[in-house]
Motif scaffolding. Sequence first.
Motif, mmCIF file in Angstrom:
data_model
loop_
_atom_site.group_PDB
_atom_site.id
_atom_site.type_symbol
_atom_site.label_atom_id
_atom_site.label_comp_id
_atom_site.label_asym_id
_atom_site.label_seq_id
_atom_site.Cartn_x
_atom_site.Cartn_y
_atom_site.Cartn_z
ATOM 1 N N GLU A 102 0.300 7.248 6.167
ATOM 2 C CA GLU A 102 -0.299 6.915 4.878
ATOM 3 C C GLU A 102 0.763 6.293 3.984
ATOM 4 O O GLU A 102 1.872 6.803 3.888
ATOM 5 N N GLU A 103 0.404 5.200 3.338
ATOM 6 C CA GLU A 103 1.313 4.516 2.419
ATOM 7 C C GLU A 103 0.655 4.417 1.051
ATOM 8 O O GLU A 103 -0.472 3.944 0.937
ATOM 9 N N SER A 105 1.324 2.759 -2.605
ATOM 10 C CA SER A 105 2.189 1.752 -3.227
ATOM 11 C C SER A 105 2.355 1.997 -4.724
ATOM 12 O O SER A 105 1.536 2.654 -5.368
ATOM 13 N N ILE A 127 -2.919 2.763 1.721
ATOM 14 C CA ILE A 127 -3.214 2.141 3.003
ATOM 15 C C ILE A 127 -3.061 3.211 4.076
ATOM 16 O O ILE A 127 -2.061 3.930 4.094
ATOM 17 N N LEU A 129 -2.563 3.626 8.001
ATOM 18 C CA LEU A 129 -2.128 2.845 9.150
ATOM 19 C C LEU A 129 -2.316 3.671 10.422
ATOM 20 O O LEU A 129 -1.503 4.547 10.717
ATOM 21 N N THR A 135 2.315 -3.444 9.943
ATOM 22 C CA THR A 135 2.410 -3.905 8.565
ATOM 23 C C THR A 135 3.805 -4.471 8.348
ATOM 24 O O THR A 135 4.692 -4.288 9.183
#
Length: 190
Positions: A102-103, A105, A127, A129, A135
């Motif tokens: 999990e990102e 930002s 995001i 992933l 990415t």
Amino acid sequence: MPKSVLNWFIEHATELSHQQSSPCDCVAALAPCMAELIHNAPGFLEPEHYRSDPTHYARNLIHRSANDDLSLYALVWMPGQWTPVHDHGSWGVVGIVEGVLEERSYICMNSERNRDEGIELARGGVILLPSGAVTSFVPDPDHIHITGVPTERPRTVSLHLYGRLMHNFHIYDVASGTRQLTEVEHNASH
């Protein structure tokens, strides 16, 4: 043979990164190679690349170029492990080998980006992933984010290719509006 596939990837990534003049072109050339490696070469990592740490995510160095212009790490994230809010100071390509990373930002609201105080960050999007995702990011503007694995998800293993030796990066204190350059060991977690 898995090890030869990893060596091919490192050699190919080195060649492609030297052919590109900009970070944007570099990640555009390297992202498909990362996807090919992850999708077509199961078992390419060695057992030592899966080393984990019960208290922090683990950074396992796979390759460091002779002039430190390229580095490759396997990161192992156990449930509940997160980075601090940080940037990279480099281009990078990340592929997910196992699990879901999990990102979250952050967006710099200041017009002057290169300072250590008075930084106004606003939370951006999230995001997810999954295994097989790739990415990338570039350094200008730098990619400020936090990544990890929530406690309810299983272990995640990700592969990180950077355009430099990733031995330091900025860590941000969102509440105080400051950042600090932090040194990290090559095979250590932080």
